[in-house]
Design an enzyme around this catalytic site. Structure first.
Site, mmCIF file in Angstrom:
data_model
loop_
_atom_site.group_PDB
_atom_site.id
_atom_site.type_symbol
_atom_site.label_atom_id
_atom_site.label_comp_id
_atom_site.label_asym_id
_atom_site.label_seq_id
_atom_site.Cartn_x
_atom_site.Cartn_y
_atom_site.Cartn_z
ATOM 1 N N SER A 235 10.908 13.919 4.276
ATOM 2 C CA SER A 235 9.722 13.532 5.050
ATOM 3 C C SER A 235 8.921 12.511 4.260
ATOM 4 O O SER A 235 8.969 12.495 3.028
ATOM 5 C CB SER A 235 8.836 14.759 5.298
ATOM 6 N N TYR B 294 4.171 22.077 2.426
ATOM 7 C CA TYR B 294 5.121 21.122 3.013
ATOM 8 C C TYR B 294 5.418 19.938 2.084
ATOM 9 O O TYR B 294 6.588 19.632 1.820
ATOM 10 C CB TYR B 294 4.593 20.632 4.361
#
Ligand code: NDP
Length: 249
Positions: free
Chosen positions: A129, A142
């Site tokens: 990501s 995350y």
């Protein structure tokens, strides 16, 4: 073409990857938590559904035992619960690391012999990501998890290089999926986000799947340990962001 296994492929980016790899000619195995979406995706792409929690080593073992061959592993399953570091529980922090980092290691290690035996050379593609590069406040574990996944990709590329299996990562920016539907629901907010993306829009799952197809194919045969940001230019847009802030946009 051989077999490609895609985790979390019942919906979202994973499903688009499964569709694209099936179109490329792979026999696709959908490894998914939700048996209904898994079956549905397998039916759509003409593949096989396997119910598998990617954090469960016994389930991974059973799935590995059901495979005759494997050319491509796509570690796509990932979770992104929101919350500030000060507030989230230790268990939740650990859970995100389990799904986003530990599971890709477990799968890569367990499936390495099959990938290494693939006549056209095995490939692992990890879905990282933009959050790996740009720490993202309010998303708990995350960012650390995806940064660790990028590091894991590079380490696997080196430590498993002699197996002939290549390890690369695709790092999306914002993608419109079932998982981010809540984020995109506010049309005005979405328009403001799109205006800040150099290419002018949030990605669609196919934008990511097409790049995964490249890393899965022999066209990328001399690439390993790399991360490709598929983010419409977001990761390079610091100065435009500052200019927009100065304009009061
Ligand atoms: P979604 O939440 O839409 O889909 C994720 C899929 O993974 C779901 O089908 C989910 O199953 C499955 N899954 C979750 N946990 C497990 C598990 N333990 N074992 C097996 N399957 C599991 O996600 P996206 O398509 O949005 O994202 C896919 C990947 O892309 C993730 O790794 C994410 O971090 C990454 N990414 C996404 C971005 C975005 O903007 N969407 C941006 C950058 C990266 P179930 O539905 O049953 O929970």
């Amino acid at each position: 073409m051989g077999t490609a296994l895609v985790t979390g492929a019942g919906r979202g980016i994973g499903r688009a990857i499964a569709r694209r790899l099936a179109a490329d000619g792979f026999s696709v195995v959908i490894a998914e938590l939700d048996p209904d979406t898994a079956r549905d995706a397998a039916k759509e792409v003409g593949g096989r559904a396997v119910r598998c929690d990617v954090t469960d080593e016994a389930a991974i073992d059973a799935m590995a035992g059901s495979l005759d061959d494997l050319q491509v592993l796509v570690n796509n399953a990932g979770i992104y619960p929101f919350g500030k570091l000060a507030d989230i529980s230790t268990d939740e922090f650990r859970r995100v690391l389990e799904v986003n980092v530990v599971a890709p290691l477990l799968l890569s290690r367990r499936l390495l012999p099959l990938l290494a035996a693939s006549p056209s050379g095995g490939a692992v593609v990890n879905i990282a990501s933009l959050a790996a590069k740009a720490a993202t406040p309010g998303t708990g574990a995350y960012s650390p998890s995806k940064a660790a996944l990028v590091s894991l990709t590079k380490l696997c590329a080196l430590e498993f290089a002699d197996s002939g299996v290549r390890f690369n990562a695709v790092a999306p920016g914002g993608v419109r999926t079932e998982g981010t539907a809540g984020v995109s629901a506010d049309a005005e907010r979405e328009a403001r986000f799109n205006a800040l993306v150099p290419l002018g829009r949030r990605a669609l799952p196919d934008d990511i799947a097409d790049v995964v197809s490249f890393f899965a194919s022999p066209d990328s045969r001399y690439i390993t340990g790399q991360v490709l940001y598929v983010d419409g230019g977001l990761s390079e847009a610091t100065i435009p962001f500052l200019q927009a802030a100065q304009r009061g946009a």
